[in-house]
Enzyme design. Structure first.
Site, mmCIF file in Angstrom:
data_model
loop_
_atom_site.group_PDB
_atom_site.id
_atom_site.type_symbol
_atom_site.label_atom_id
_atom_site.label_comp_id
_atom_site.label_asym_id
_atom_site.label_seq_id
_atom_site.Cartn_x
_atom_site.Cartn_y
_atom_site.Cartn_z
ATOM 1 N N CYS A 79 0.957 -1.323 0.209
ATOM 2 C CA CYS A 79 -0.057 -0.055 -0.016
ATOM 3 C C CYS A 79 0.787 1.372 0.066
ATOM 4 C CB CYS A 79 -0.831 -0.169 1.164
ATOM 5 S SG CYS A 79 -2.523 0.861 1.220
ATOM 6 N N ARG A 109 -2.173 7.466 -5.973
ATOM 7 C CA ARG A 109 -1.772 7.546 -4.843
ATOM 8 C C ARG A 109 -3.432 6.664 -3.457
ATOM 9 N NH1 ARG A 109 -0.011 12.234 -0.674
ATOM 10 N NH2 ARG A 109 -1.362 10.763 0.436
ATOM 11 N N ILE A 143 -7.666 -0.518 1.408
ATOM 12 C CA ILE A 143 -7.291 0.631 2.561
ATOM 13 C C ILE A 143 -6.501 2.029 2.042
ATOM 14 C CG2 ILE A 143 -6.860 1.233 4.826
ATOM 15 C CD1 ILE A 143 -6.856 -1.560 5.629
ATOM 16 N N ARG A 144 -8.014 2.976 1.682
ATOM 17 C CA ARG A 144 -7.172 4.370 0.616
ATOM 18 C C ARG A 144 -5.811 3.316 -0.646
ATOM 19 N NH1 ARG A 144 -5.883 5.455 5.938
ATOM 20 N NH2 ARG A 144 -4.008 5.824 5.479
ATOM 21 N N HIS A 203 -3.943 -5.139 2.014
ATOM 22 C CA HIS A 203 -2.610 -5.132 3.330
ATOM 23 C C HIS A 203 -3.182 -6.841 3.564
ATOM 24 C CE1 HIS A 203 -1.883 -1.116 4.746
ATOM 25 N NE2 HIS A 203 -3.378 -1.203 3.531
ATOM 26 N N GLU A 205 -1.034 -8.287 5.363
ATOM 27 C CA GLU A 205 -0.294 -8.161 7.217
ATOM 28 C C GLU A 205 -1.659 -8.070 7.795
ATOM 29 O OE1 GLU A 205 0.200 -5.690 4.478
ATOM 30 O OE2 GLU A 205 0.092 -3.902 5.650
HETATM 31 N N1 GLN Z 1 -3.315 5.746 -0.190
HETATM 32 C C1 GLN Z 1 -2.781 5.835 1.021
HETATM 33 C C2 GLN Z 1 -1.471 6.657 0.786
HETATM 34 O O1 GLN Z 1 -1.155 7.445 0.162
HETATM 35 C C3 GLN Z 1 -1.649 4.694 0.902
HETATM 36 C C4 GLN Z 1 -3.373 3.537 1.936
HETATM 37 C C5 GLN Z 1 -2.339 2.559 2.781
HETATM 38 O O2 GLN Z 1 -1.516 2.478 2.997
HETATM 39 N N2 GLN Z 1 -3.114 1.781 3.366
HETATM 40 O O3 GLN Z 1 -0.312 7.197 1.275
#
Ligand code: GLN
Length: 237
Positions: A79, A109, A143-144, A203, A205
């Protein structure tokens, strides 16, 4: 006990260390450039890449991280860690951020949106299937999450994910008032490998399934006490 470095500035480094411990490998926390000299492979965890970059800059870690990657030492980014390893990042609201680079990719991102658009999905990952007929599916936690929107010819795609987009088409009816909304399906890349570098947009982990960690240990030539039973999936959490 075999060791793997885990960048421990911010984010999910504890979870990576716990996954490595399950495989009989010691995850060593890395916060300073000189600590990189004690390890031959490195995991860069998920978290928030801008915050992580600011901390890396503060600790003067970027030159040492770049050297580590350029020396061909195995590195895996999850991520935010994937964002760190990409040569180019797109989709930032203001300015840019420093990257380690090495992976011939452009990442977006926050491709999948903000925190509330986080999701879990089954991914198909042929590289994770075991010889004994173990599954190739893996439950990805996004996640994001970023996605790879462009990849160079040396980048091996390990997993991709379908996305839908809408566009207005005038192909059949060129007049302004007869534009049609066409739904298109395409794929974005969510896991890659390029030589010594691996990146996952999700993720591993945060699951109980250690197959990605086993895959990385194999790639890094690290044998943990239990890593030999490597690609057999654990119960999902
Ligand atoms: N999109 C996030 C960033 O710009 C990363 C998100 C994550 O690691 N869960 O850092």
């Amino acid at each position: 006990m075999a060791v793997v470095g885990v960048l421990a500035l911010q984010g999910s480094f504890h979870e990576h260390i716990a996954a490595l411990r399950k495989l009989g490998v010691n995850g060593v926390e890395i916060r300073k450039p000189e600590q990189l000299l004690n390890v031959n492979s490195l995991i860069i965890p998920g978290g928030e890449s801008t915050a992580m970059a600011k901390l890396a800059e503060y600790h003067n870690l970027f030159p040492a991280l770049r050297e580590f990657v350029q020396l061909g030492k195995p590195v895996w980014g999850t991520c935010a860690g994937l964002i760190f390893l990409a040569n180019k990042a797109a989709g930032q609201k203001i300015g840019g951020q420093e990257l380690v680079g090495g992976l011939d990719c452009t990442v977006h991102r926050n491709f999948f949106g903000s925190q509330i658009q986080s999701f879990e999905t089954e991914l198909s990952v042929p590289e994770l299937a075991s010889k004994e007929g173990g599954p190739e599916t893996f439950r990805g936690i996004f996640i994001r999450a970023p996605a790879i929107i462009e990849a160079g010819p040396d980048v091996q795609v390990l997993a991709d994910y379908p996305v839908r987009s809408n566009r207005l088409s005038t192909a059949d009816s060129p007049t302004e008032d007869k534009k049609e909304n066409v739904e298109e399906e395409s794929k974005v890349i969510v896991a890659v490998r390029q030589g010594n570098i691996m990146g996952t947009a999700f993720h591993p982990e945060l699951t109980a399934d250690t197959r990605w960690h086993s895959y990385f240990l194999k790639m890094a030539n690290v044998s943990g006490e239990e890593a030999s039973s490597s690609l057999v999936p654990a119960e999902a959490s």
